[in-house]
Design a protein around this motif. Structure first.
Motif, PDB file in Angstrom:
ATOM      1  N   LEU A  73       0.850  -1.189   0.000  1.00  0.00           N
ATOM      2  CA  LEU A  73       0.000   0.000   0.000  1.00  0.00           C
ATOM      3  C   LEU A  73       0.889   1.244   0.000  1.00  0.00           C
ATOM      4  N   HIS A  74       0.671   2.136  -0.970  1.00  0.00           N
ATOM      5  CA  HIS A  74       1.467   3.349  -1.090  1.00  0.00           C
ATOM      6  C   HIS A  74       0.559   4.566  -1.253  1.00  0.00           C
ATOM      7  N   ARG A  75       1.089   5.701  -0.882  1.00  0.00           N
ATOM      8  CA  ARG A  75       0.402   6.984  -1.028  1.00  0.00           C
ATOM      9  C   ARG A  75       1.241   7.846  -1.964  1.00  0.00           C
ATOM     10  N   VAL A  76       0.696   8.172  -3.148  1.00  0.00           N
ATOM     11  CA  VAL A  76       1.429   8.934  -4.148  1.00  0.00           C
ATOM     12  C   VAL A  76       0.525  10.043  -4.672  1.00  0.00           C
ATOM     13  N   ASN A  77       0.982  11.280  -4.557  1.00  0.00           N
ATOM     14  CA  ASN A  77       0.243  12.440  -5.071  1.00  0.00           C
ATOM     15  C   ASN A  77      -1.202  12.477  -4.581  1.00  0.00           C
ATOM     16  N   GLY A  78      -1.411  12.135  -3.302  1.00  0.00           N
ATOM     17  CA  GLY A  78      -2.727  12.249  -2.701  1.00  0.00           C
ATOM     18  C   GLY A  78      -3.659  11.082  -2.953  1.00  0.00           C
ATOM     19  N   ALA A  79      -3.209  10.081  -3.690  1.00  0.00           N
ATOM     20  CA  ALA A  79      -4.039   8.890  -3.948  1.00  0.00           C
ATOM     21  C   ALA A  79      -3.353   7.671  -3.342  1.00  0.00           C
ATOM     22  N   TRP A  80      -4.169   6.625  -3.108  1.00  0.00           N
ATOM     23  CA  TRP A  80      -3.661   5.353  -2.592  1.00  0.00           C
ATOM     24  C   TRP A  80      -3.435   4.401  -3.756  1.00  0.00           C
ATOM     25  N   TYR A  81      -2.348   3.632  -3.666  1.00  0.00           N
ATOM     26  CA  TYR A  81      -2.061   2.622  -4.677  1.00  0.00           C
ATOM     27  C   TYR A  81      -1.684   1.315  -3.998  1.00  0.00           C
ATOM     28  N   ASN A 166       3.795   7.472 -14.502  1.00  0.00           N
ATOM     29  CA  ASN A 166       2.694   7.594 -13.553  1.00  0.00           C
ATOM     30  C   ASN A 166       2.745   6.340 -12.680  1.00  0.00           C
ATOM     31  N   PRO A 167       1.915   6.230 -11.658  1.00  0.00           N
ATOM     32  CA  PRO A 167       2.083   5.113 -10.723  1.00  0.00           C
ATOM     33  C   PRO A 167       1.878   3.715 -11.294  1.00  0.00           C
ATOM     34  N   TRP A 168       1.499   3.588 -12.551  1.00  0.00           N
ATOM     35  CA  TRP A 168       1.323   2.259 -13.134  1.00  0.00           C
ATOM     36  C   TRP A 168       2.068   2.093 -14.474  1.00  0.00           C
ATOM     37  N   THR A 169       2.914   3.068 -14.846  1.00  0.00           N
ATOM     38  CA  THR A 169       3.578   3.031 -16.142  1.00  0.00           C
ATOM     39  C   THR A 169       5.048   3.398 -15.985  1.00  0.00           C
ATOM     40  N   LEU A 170       5.932   2.571 -16.542  1.00  0.00           N
ATOM     41  CA  LEU A 170       7.348   2.898 -16.525  1.00  0.00           C
ATOM     42  C   LEU A 170       7.633   4.029 -17.508  1.00  0.00           C
ATOM     43  N   ALA A 171       8.611   4.864 -17.156  1.00  0.00           N
ATOM     44  CA  ALA A 171       8.980   5.993 -18.008  1.00  0.00           C
ATOM     45  C   ALA A 171      10.238   5.714 -18.822  1.00  0.00           C
ATOM     46  N   ALA A 172      10.953   4.656 -18.496  1.00  0.00           N
ATOM     47  CA  ALA A 172      12.186   4.316 -19.201  1.00  0.00           C
ATOM     48  C   ALA A 172      12.466   2.840 -19.008  1.00  0.00           C
TER      49      ALA A 172
END
Length: 344
Positions: A73-81, A166-172
């Protein structure tokens, strides 16, 4: 100084504890591997008796229909993931499990609401067995670290890092941080898995777990300087020896797959991990439910490196191999105390 109960939560492996605004949020692998549940309490010692809320269940068929493992469980940019691994069927033709990594999102203030949305699979360049995703935002960049199989490297899994768009997509494209190479990482299985970030002064640490999940399971350590290029494997140094391992004197076997949190007054770093208190496992170890969640205090050496000590002995009742927990999680009438359970 707080005196912690051990275990902190019974029959929950791969424990993850996140402290947010003074509240401890807990999730872990359920023994049935069919759901993800969250519980929370204002103290570590109250987590065992805290009620669980199931926030997601496995699919009836297809993707994520088997073996739901190691939610975080993580908290990123005000949302839970929630990051977790799920399988589609038993094994690939090459004998590897079919797990891939997935993400759930909840924008409510309370993560135990039923408004979790599936954001889908984390796609990596290698379409292979992958699991144990963890994430941290460091100097404004969100990074993902996870375990994955590379078919050109012997063993089950190595650790990789990548920045995220974004929290579900790799950038590199990811880079590999570590693979099983020392003898203590290659007992029963060649495995590096279960990464977790830890920060202290100007250092960034990643712990990980290695070898088979029985007695040989142990914790390794990677270290980087804050401000270094975390995508450069040369920025990381690897301990040649395990930093946390079985302690037979304390009746603790195969500690690992840990997370980190802070004490109630934020003065101490705490290591949350699982371990068994016996060595004789009947049947498939995967279906032995008694990897309990436990806690230890992290001490700091003069050179700024962590000292995890040894797994503390149990001071609470634990079930024996055949026990199923009662609904309230407490002892059943006539059930042996921990000293007897450890010898069963």
């Amino acid at each position: 100084m707080t005196v912690y109960n051990n275990p902190i939560v019974l029959q929950r492996a791969d424990p993850w504890v996140l402290k947010v605004d003074g509240e401890y949020w807990f999730t872990a692998s359920d023994p049935e591997y069919d759901k993800i549940a969250i519980r929370h309490a204002s103290t570590i010692n109250d987590l065992q008796k805290a009620p669980e809320t199931v926030v997601w269940r496995k699919h009836e068929s297809g993707v994520c229909s088997k073996y739901i493992w190691a939610p975080e469980l993580h908290r990123v940019n005000g949302a839970w993931y929630i990051y977790f691994a799920g399988a589609e069927h038993e094994f690939e033709p090459n004998g590897m499990p079919t797990h891939r990594m997935f993400v759930l999102e909840n924008t409510d203030a309370d993560p135990t609401t039923d408004n979790w949305v599936e954001k889908g699979q984390i796609v990596t360049p290698m379409d292979s067995f992958s699991l144990d995703a963890t994430t941290e935002v460091i100097d404004g960049v969100q990074y993902l670290v996870w375990a994955q199989k590379d078919y050109d490297i012997p063993g089950n899994s190595n650790l990789y890092i990548a920045p995220m768009a974004n929290p579900w997509t790799l950038a590199a494209d990811p880079v590999m941080l570590t693979k099983p190479e020392y003898d203590w990482e290659c007992i029963d299985f060649l495995v590096n898995e279960g990464p977790a970030f830890l920060f202290h002064d100007d250092k960034i640490f990643i712990t990980y777990s290695a070898s088979g999940t029985g007695v040989p399971y142990a914790v390794g350590l990677l270290t980087a300087d804050r401000g270094s290029d975390l995508m450069d494997p040369k920025s990381w140094t690897k301990s040649p020896v395990p930093v946390f391992k079985t302690c037979a004197e304390n009746g603790q076997y195969g500690p690992g797959h840990n997370s980190f949190t802070k004490s109630e007054d934020d003065s101490e770093d705490l290591m949350i991990y699982h371990a068994r208190n016996y060595t004789e496992i009947k049947g498939d170890p995967l279906f032995d439910p008694n990897r309990h969640a436990r806690v230890g205090v992290v001490r700091w050496n003069e050179d700024g490196t962590p000292d995890f000590g040894v797994p503390e002995p149990d001071n609470l009742w634990t079930p024996v191999t055949t026990d199923v927990l009662p609904p309230d999680g407490g002892p059943k009438a006539g059930t042996p105390a921990v000293g007897l359970a450890a010898e069963a």
